[in-house]
Design an enzyme around this catalytic site. Structure first.
Site, PDB file in Angstrom:
ATOM      1  N   ASP A   1       0.819  -1.206   0.000  1.00  0.00           N
ATOM      2  CA  ASP A   1       0.000   0.000   0.000  1.00  0.00           C
ATOM      3  C   ASP A   1       0.854   1.256   0.000  1.00  0.00           C
ATOM      4  OD1 ASP A   1       0.775  -0.796   2.645  1.00  0.00           O
ATOM      5  OD2 ASP A   1      -0.671   0.611   3.485  1.00  0.00           O
TER       6      ASP A   1
ATOM      7  N   GLU B   1       0.131  -1.278   5.760  1.00  0.00           N
ATOM      8  CA  GLU B   1       1.200  -0.779   6.628  1.00  0.00           C
ATOM      9  C   GLU B   1       1.060   0.716   6.855  1.00  0.00           C
ATOM     10  OE1 GLU B   1       5.093   0.997   7.722  1.00  0.00           O
ATOM     11  OE2 GLU B   1       3.848   1.386   5.960  1.00  0.00           O
ATOM     12  N   GLU B   2       0.628   1.430   5.828  1.00  0.00           N
ATOM     13  CA  GLU B   2       0.559   2.884   5.918  1.00  0.00           C
ATOM     14  C   GLU B   2      -0.551   3.377   6.853  1.00  0.00           C
ATOM     15  OE1 GLU B   2       2.800   4.710   5.056  1.00  0.00           O
ATOM     16  OE2 GLU B   2       3.787   4.048   3.222  1.00  0.00           O
TER      17      GLU B   2
ATOM     18  N   HIS C   1       6.185  10.078   1.382  1.00  0.00           N
ATOM     19  CA  HIS C   1       4.908  10.790   1.566  1.00  0.00           C
ATOM     20  C   HIS C   1       4.936  12.208   0.997  1.00  0.00           C
ATOM     21  CE1 HIS C   1       3.815   8.014   5.253  1.00  0.00           C
ATOM     22  NE2 HIS C   1       4.401   7.360   4.267  1.00  0.00           N
TER      23      HIS C   1
END
Length: 400
Positions: free
Chosen positions: A75, A144-145, A372
């Site tokens: 992800d 995970e995010e 990010h």
């Protein structure tokens, strides 16, 4: 001419596994095709429907030995497309002045590059007729995010995972603008909290005492003062703040504020969420007791928004055999590592909490930190170097 490995990497990047609705279906199909092409055992475990963990396995000659785990997450975080130079899921391959290429896409650094390097390294090793001593497993996990609760955390509790008999794991690291590789052996503790204050209501034109927002601002000011102390401590000790030392202090940031009904009404309550990352050297129960005392002092409700667990730490002394192998391969390639505390959070914390030693390392050096961030990219040369790195490292870990 574009290398086949790069074409496969870019295909992976084009799959929009972006929150809040990751395309796990097409991602799983892509990974299944890779496993079949390479000749790896392939399984899918869904602890939560629609959230698959993909497991590939290369069997070694001695299945009684503990195995090696190569973990990555599928992800990626959301994008603000208007700020991107190229569409964030086009995986644009852009030539540079020095003959290299930049590949732009969300997930290039975090962390599809690492998962792709695992796959390409094993593809090369299998094609060369190599055999391993220990079993090697690749896991491609979801979510995970957003904390990994429905991904790695739940997967660790399954019988499938227990039967994998993991002895050592590799996971993601971080990019470094300098020439060294970051190697993370422990992480800060995620400790997000919510304060809810209550106070006197009334008309917005009045001098009203003991309002909810005044109490919340007092709490916020005390936390910001604590934050200033931690920042000053880091600058005093190192003269700078970087990913190599950020994990040695505790950071506090207000990330959400909610309250109010209309402009001329003083509300009865306000809430604020603080993202707090606690350094492993700090006593977490004592720290949370202090946070609770702040709430009590200002007559506020207090809530921990995640479980408070010891994130564990890998011993990186000279007696740690797997760590020494990683170090030897890094040094044999003329590189150096910076041993550090991971300042954020990865799925490695769940592995370490389960007693599995894990190192977070990505071969991302001399490149801006773009996790990010808009216009996330990785250079083609780094991707290819990463394949070579894991091609050397995986057999040596298997032979420990």
């Amino acid at each position: 001419m574009e290398p086949a490995s790069v074409a496969r990497f870019r295909e992976y990047l084009k799959i929009e596994t972006v929150h809040p609705n990751p395309d796990y279906v097409n991602c799983t199909k892509f990974l299944e095709r890779q496993a079949k092409e390479i000749g790896l055992e392939y399984n899918v475990v869904e602890c939560v429907p629609g959230k698959p963990t993909v497991i590939m396995t290369w069997r070694g000659t001695d299945p009684n030995l503990k195995s090696i785990l190569l973990n990555s997450h599928t992800d990626v975080v959301p994008v603000f497309e208007e700020f991107w130079e190229y569409p964030p899921f086009s995986a644009e391959r852009v030539p540079t002045d020095d003959g290299d290429f930049k590949i732009y896409a969300r997930g290039t650094q975090d962390m599809k590059v690492v998962g792709s390097c695992y796959l390409e390294a094993i593809r090369n090793l299998k094609a060369a007729g190599k055999t391993l001593t220990r079993d090697v497993h690749l896991t491609f996990v979801p979510d995970e995010e957003i904390g990994g609760t429905d991904g790695m955390k739940m997967f660790l509790e399954t019988e499938f995972f227990k039967n994998m008999n993991i002895g050592f794991a590799l996971d993601e690291g971080m990019p470094n603008p300098g020439p060294e590789l970051y190697a993370f052996h422990v992480e800060r503790l995620r400790n997000p909290v919510r304060f809810t204050t209550h106070g006197t209501t009334g008309h917005g034109s009045q001098f009203i005492k003991d309002t909810a927002i005044a109490k919340l601002m007092d709490i916020g000011n005390e936390l910001l003062a604590y934050r200033d102390v931690q920042e000053a401590k880091l600058i005093s000790q190192y003269g700078e703040i970087g990913q190599h030392n950020l994990g040695e202090v505790t950071t506090v940031n207000m990330t959400m504020v909610n309250g109010g009904v209309q402009a001329n009404v003083v509300p009865e309550n306000f809430t604020a969420v603080f993202d707090i990352r606690v350094t492993p050297s700090q006593n977490i129960p004592e720290f949370n007791d202090w946070l609770k005392s702040l709430a009590a002092k200002h007559n506020a409700d207090f809530e921990n928004l995640s479980e408070v667990n010891d994130s564990g730490a890998l011993d990186i002394s000279s007696d740690t055999k797997y760590w020494n192998v990683v170090l030897d391969v890094v040094q044999s390639r003329g590189l150096k590592v910076i041993n550090a505390i991971y300042p954020a959070a990865t799925d490695s914390r769940y592995l370490r909490m389960a007693g599995i030693p894990a190192i977070g390392i990505s071969l991302l050096k001399n490149i801006p930190f773009l996790l990010h961030v808009h216009n996330e990219y990785v250079t083609e040369s780094l991707f290819l170097e990463g394949i070579d790195f894991y091609t050397e490292l995986i057999p040596k870990l298997s032979q420990v």
